[in-house]
Design an enzyme around this catalytic site. Structure first.
Site, PDB file in Angstrom:
ATOM      1  N   ASP A  62       0.825  -1.210   0.000  1.00 52.07           N
ATOM      2  CA  ASP A  62       0.000   0.000   0.000  1.00 52.07           C
ATOM      3  C   ASP A  62       0.857   1.257   0.000  1.00 52.07           C
ATOM      4  O   ASP A  62       2.074   1.209   0.178  1.00 52.07           O
ATOM      5  CB  ASP A  62      -0.961  -0.006   1.200  1.00 52.07           C
ATOM      6  CG  ASP A  62      -0.271  -0.379   2.515  1.00 52.07           C
ATOM      7  OD1 ASP A  62       0.965  -0.363   2.571  1.00 52.07           O
ATOM      8  OD2 ASP A  62      -0.981  -0.676   3.492  1.00 52.07           O
ATOM      9  N   ASN A 128      -7.505  -2.563  14.399  1.00 53.27           N
ATOM     10  CA  ASN A 128      -8.892  -2.956  14.109  1.00 53.27           C
ATOM     11  C   ASN A 128      -8.936  -4.186  13.202  1.00 53.27           C
ATOM     12  O   ASN A 128      -9.977  -4.497  12.642  1.00 53.27           O
ATOM     13  CB  ASN A 128      -9.649  -1.792  13.465  1.00 53.27           C
ATOM     14  CG  ASN A 128      -8.998  -1.310  12.166  1.00 53.27           C
ATOM     15  OD1 ASN A 128      -8.053  -1.919  11.682  1.00 53.27           O
ATOM     16  ND2 ASN A 128      -9.510  -0.236  11.609  1.00 53.27           N
ATOM     17  N   HIS A 130      -7.125  -4.614  10.370  1.00 52.92           N
ATOM     18  CA  HIS A 130      -6.887  -4.416   8.937  1.00 52.92           C
ATOM     19  C   HIS A 130      -5.558  -5.038   8.519  1.00 52.92           C
ATOM     20  O   HIS A 130      -4.634  -5.164   9.319  1.00 52.92           O
ATOM     21  CB  HIS A 130      -6.995  -2.940   8.526  1.00 52.92           C
ATOM     22  CG  HIS A 130      -5.888  -2.040   8.940  1.00 52.92           C
ATOM     23  ND1 HIS A 130      -6.060  -0.991   9.814  1.00 52.92           N
ATOM     24  CD2 HIS A 130      -4.587  -1.989   8.587  1.00 52.92           C
ATOM     25  CE1 HIS A 130      -4.922  -0.348   9.970  1.00 52.92           C
ATOM     26  NE2 HIS A 130      -3.998  -0.928   9.243  1.00 52.92           N
ATOM     27  N   GLU A 135      -9.603  -1.916   5.382  1.00 56.17           N
ATOM     28  CA  GLU A 135     -10.264  -1.592   6.638  1.00 56.17           C
ATOM     29  C   GLU A 135     -11.498  -2.478   6.852  1.00 56.17           C
ATOM     30  O   GLU A 135     -11.990  -3.099   5.906  1.00 56.17           O
ATOM     31  CB  GLU A 135     -10.683  -0.117   6.620  1.00 56.17           C
ATOM     32  CG  GLU A 135      -9.501   0.864   6.538  1.00 56.17           C
ATOM     33  CD  GLU A 135      -8.835   1.122   7.899  1.00 56.17           C
ATOM     34  OE1 GLU A 135      -8.900   0.250   8.794  1.00 56.17           O
ATOM     35  OE2 GLU A 135      -8.248   2.199   8.058  1.00 56.17           O
TER      36      GLU A 135
HETATM   37  C1  GLP Z   1      -0.574   0.587   8.581  1.00 51.59           C
HETATM   38  C2  GLP Z   1      -0.152  -0.255   7.376  1.00 51.59           C
HETATM   39  C3  GLP Z   1      -0.272  -1.727   7.646  1.00 51.59           C
HETATM   40  C4  GLP Z   1       0.352  -2.058   8.967  1.00 51.59           C
HETATM   41  C5  GLP Z   1      -0.366  -1.341  10.085  1.00 51.59           C
HETATM   42  C6  GLP Z   1       0.193  -1.658  11.454  1.00 51.59           C
HETATM   43  O1  GLP Z   1      -1.926   0.829   8.605  1.00 51.59           O
HETATM   44  N1  GLP Z   1      -0.893   0.065   6.200  1.00 51.59           N
HETATM   45  O2  GLP Z   1       0.318  -2.452   6.574  1.00 51.59           O
HETATM   46  O3  GLP Z   1       0.299  -3.451   9.177  1.00 51.59           O
HETATM   47  O4  GLP Z   1      -0.231   0.047   9.859  1.00 51.59           O
HETATM   48  O5  GLP Z   1       1.297  -0.845  11.729  1.00 51.59           O
HETATM   49  P1  GLP Z   1       2.360  -1.126  12.849  1.00 51.59           P
HETATM   50  O6  GLP Z   1       3.171  -2.276  12.358  1.00 51.59           O
HETATM   51  O7  GLP Z   1       3.191   0.128  12.938  1.00 51.59           O
HETATM   52  O8  GLP Z   1       1.637  -1.429  14.096  1.00 51.59           O
END
Ligand code: GLP
Length: 236
Positions: A62, A128, A130, A135
């Site tokens: 993404d 949440n 995702h 989402e």
């Molecule tokens: C973002 C990214 C995800 C990631 C998530 C969790 O939303 N798009 O790919 O898994 O954050 O982030 P973190 O690893 O910093 O907790």
């Protein structure tokens, strides 16, 4: 799902690294990559190793809409900082968040994924539930698409930005169907704030309300958790 519980994210990074190393040894050519703080320890161990990706392809999950590749909050910048500058791939694909025509960019990205089937996809997990930026409520059928980020995701990601209002409100994300086509999926989650999403993903109903629960339908998923993220699981 194969579940590996470790003490902390440093140990988790080592386990994640081993999965990358095994995949390479077994001929994996295309790696689906993720951003966020979670995969950093795995990327650090990859950087410290002699694994060579100069013949491999990477495809990221993404990107924020509206951030240029050289913006230090873009996922493109993140990937260069945390992996590509030290371990370059033959070709690395990320969605272009500055594309004038976002729908055309989404189509282009789907073609990239179709042309380069993903052997190993690494994922983090949103609070949440995702994955990528899919989402809660996202259709499981659509490909790469434009996403309006939820307030929970904006709040969670605000820590990386100087001001909350700087957090982009939209992103381009690979779809759940594309993620599910990966031959092997490695999901890592660390910290207590992920414990509810982890429980839902593994033990909850398989529902679009918790996007990661779709992984219950994939036959080759490895989940690496620290004790805090695993703390709400009933069967450990
Ligand atoms: C973002 C990214 C995800 C990631 C998530 C969790 O939303 N798009 O790919 O898994 O954050 O982030 P973190 O690893 O910093 O907790």
């Amino acid at each position: 799902m194969k579940i590996i519980i470790v003490k902390n994210e440093v140990e988790g990074g080592q386990e994640g690294y081993k999965i990358f190393a095994d995949a390479k040894k077994n001929g994996a050519h295309t790696f689906g990559l993720a951003t966020g703080s979670t995969p950093i320890t795995t990327y650090n161990d990859i950087i410290a190793s002699d694994l060579d990706f100069s013949d491999s392809i990477s495809i990221n999950l993404d990107e924020y809409i509206g951030l240029a590749a050289d913006n230090d909050q873009s996922y493109n910048y993140f990937m260069h900082e945390h992996l590509f500058n030290k371990k370059p791939f033959k070709k690395s694909y990320l969605p272009n968040g500055l594309a004038k025509d976002i729908d055309a960019e989404a189509k282009r990205y789907d073609q990239v994924i179709e042309d380069n089937p993903i052997d190993l996809q690494i994922l983090g997990l949103g609070r949440n539930g995702h994955i990528g930026f899919n989402e809660p409520g996202t259709s499981r059928e659509i490909g790469t698409h434009r996403v309006s980020l939820t307030q929970s995701t904006i709040d969670a990601n605000a820590r990386f930005f100087a001001h909350e209002e700087d957090v982009p409100k939209e992103a381009l994300s690979m779809g759940l169907a594309s993620i599910m086509k990966s031959k092997h999926i490695l999901l890592e989650a660390y910290g207590e704030e992920k414990a509810d999403a982890v429980k839902g993903m593994i033990e909850g109903p398989d529902t679009p309300d918790l996007p990661a629960s779709i992984l219950q339908n994939h036959d080759n998923v490895t989940v690496i958790l620290d004790e805090a993220a695993a703390s709400k699981l009933t069967n450990k």
